[in-house]
Write an enzyme that holds these catalytic residues in place. Structure first.
Site, PDB file in Angstrom:
ATOM      1  N   ASP A   4      27.613  27.253  16.191  1.00  0.00           N
ATOM      2  CA  ASP A   4      28.693  27.940  15.453  1.00  0.00           C
ATOM      3  C   ASP A   4      28.268  29.249  14.791  1.00  0.00           C
ATOM      4  OD1 ASP A   4      27.298  27.033  13.189  1.00  0.00           O
ATOM      5  OD2 ASP A   4      29.148  26.648  12.085  1.00  0.00           O
ATOM      6  N   GLU A   5      27.168  29.841  15.261  1.00  0.00           N
ATOM      7  CA  GLU A   5      26.692  31.087  14.630  1.00  0.00           C
ATOM      8  C   GLU A   5      26.280  32.115  15.668  1.00  0.00           C
ATOM      9  OE1 GLU A   5      23.476  30.625  11.472  1.00  0.00           O
ATOM     10  OE2 GLU A   5      23.547  28.703  12.520  1.00  0.00           O
ATOM     11  N   ASP A  46      29.392  32.837  10.942  1.00  0.00           N
ATOM     12  CA  ASP A  46      29.139  31.386  10.883  1.00  0.00           C
ATOM     13  C   ASP A  46      30.480  30.684  10.664  1.00  0.00           C
ATOM     14  OD1 ASP A  46      26.694  29.369   9.085  1.00  0.00           O
ATOM     15  OD2 ASP A  46      28.478  28.770  10.168  1.00  0.00           O
TER      16      ASP A  46
END
Ligand code: TTP
Ligand code: MG
Length: 367
Positions: free
Chosen positions: A113-114, A9
């Site tokens: 974003d992960e 993350d």
């Protein structure tokens, strides 16, 4: 072999990109806002950097409230298309560390974003090697993208996901199988990934307040309160059990490249060669993985930092470099004819990716 999954993350993702792009922001509280445009600060906070979090600013709160909490913070408007380009670059770096699966890499992006990476084979089921890999991944992202991320390592997706948020920013947290019940036991219910506020409220009414208490709860009672599927899932998740595979979401992946022009310009003589370079780069990436594309997107960031995108969907997936170049140039021509403001950065992205089936030709070129 012991299964090992990594969850990555990015840290304060949108704010970190803004800081990277503008060194003057270093050391300041930075708040990225989704502005509604009605008045100067009407809208909500998308995210903020960790300095801003010290004043209590959080995602989702009104920007006006954030301003009251820290009047000295720098407030910036969201540039989602640009962050998407950066996200594509980050995901491409992360993907390289995942096990090669039978139908493509064992890699799964779950938000901007992960991502999850199955790494069982790569590290031979060894948690110490997985930790080393986590360090390498963080180094890779920092060197190539000048951004930090936090990594969670566990025996499945559920545990990996929940552990990545334990040490943030820039941390690594590893939870081995023997540590799972200790890790989960004292967590508040809302920390259990996949358990929403409604279920948490209902469980609290049933006298269940922690994940440990949920793990102890009679499964029949959970099934009668939540139904068979949900009740069984609650019991298993609370015990840290999860056998869901790390699997690419069909059609979700995009590959992009973005670059800065030698000077702010509207001159096709300067812009097209850069776009050609980006498309060459993309074709090399697609070829290496035997992929065809169906959607071409151009991102244009002008000298006022305004970001705009245009996409075109082809009739069929293709893998032809000439088609990519022509489509990219075509879309770009539309930008140049519409906007009088000089361009600063240009990005090319391909989506609708799928495995190449035989040769493609110019006849595949669609509208
Ligand atoms: P997150 O990963 O939840 O947050 P983050 O990366 O900013 O910070 P952290 O270090 O805690 O991971 O979300 C990723 C991006 O998604 C975030 O940078 C901005 C965007 N976002 C929103 O626009 N609105 C929201 O409410 C949230 C939570 C995130
Ligand atoms: Mg994040």
């Amino acid at each position: 072999m012991q299964r090992i999954v990594l969850h990555v993350d990015m840290d304060s993702f949108y704010a970190a990109i803004e800081e990277r792009e503008n060194p003057e922001l270093q050391g300041k509280a930075v708040v990225v806002c989704m502005l509604s445009g009605r008045s100067e600060l009407s809208g909500s906070v998308s995210t903020c950097n960790y300095i801003a979090r010290k004043s209590g600013i959080r995602s989702g709160m009104p920007c006006s409230r954030a301003k009251k909490l820290n009047p000295d913070a720098v407030f910036l408007p969201v540039r989602k298309d640009f962050y998407k380009e950066v996200s594509d670059n980050v995901m491409e770096i992360l993907r390289c560390y995942a096990d090669p699966g039978e139908n493509g890499d064992a890699f799964e992006q779950i938000s901007i974003d992960e991502a999850f990476l199955e790494v069982t084979e790569r590290v031979g089921g060894d948690f110490d090697r997985a930790f080393e890999l986590g360090v390498q991944i963080k180094d890779g992202v920092r060197v190539k993208e000048k951004l930090t991320c936090s990594v969670g390592i566990g025996p499945n997706k559920l545990i990996a996901k929940m552990s990545s948020s334990v040490k943030k920013p820039d941390g690594i947290t590893m939870v081995k199988p023997m540590d799972v019940s200790g890790f989960l036991g004292s967590l508040k219910l809302t920390k259990l990934w996949g358990l929403g506020d409604v279920s948490a409220d209902k469980l609290q009414e049933m006298g269940v307040f922690t994940v440990g208490e949920l793990a102890e709860y009679d499964v029949i009672g959970l099934i009668s309160a939540f139904g068979k599927a949900r009740g069984t899932w609650l019991k298993q998740a609370a015990a840290g059990f999860d056998d869901s595979p790390v699997k690419e979401r069909e059609g979700s992946e995009q590959i992009g490249r973005i670059a800065t022009l030698p000077e702010d310009t509207l001159d096709p003589g300067l812009i097209y060669p850069l776009v050609d370079r980006l498309t060459e780069d993309l074709i090399a990436k697609l070829d290496a993985r035997g992929l065809a594309f169906r959607v071409v997107t151009i991102t244009a960031i002008n000298s006022n930092f305004r970001t705009r995108t245009k996409s075109r969907t082809l009739n069929h997936p293709v893998s032809d470099r000439a088609i990519l170049r022509e489509t990219a140039r075509d879309i770009l021509a539309a930008f140049l004819s519409e906007s009088p403001v000089e361009l600063r950065r240009v990005g090319v992205r391909v989506g609708g990716l799928q495995k190449k089936k035989g040769q493609t030709s110019l006849f595949d070129y669609g509208a």
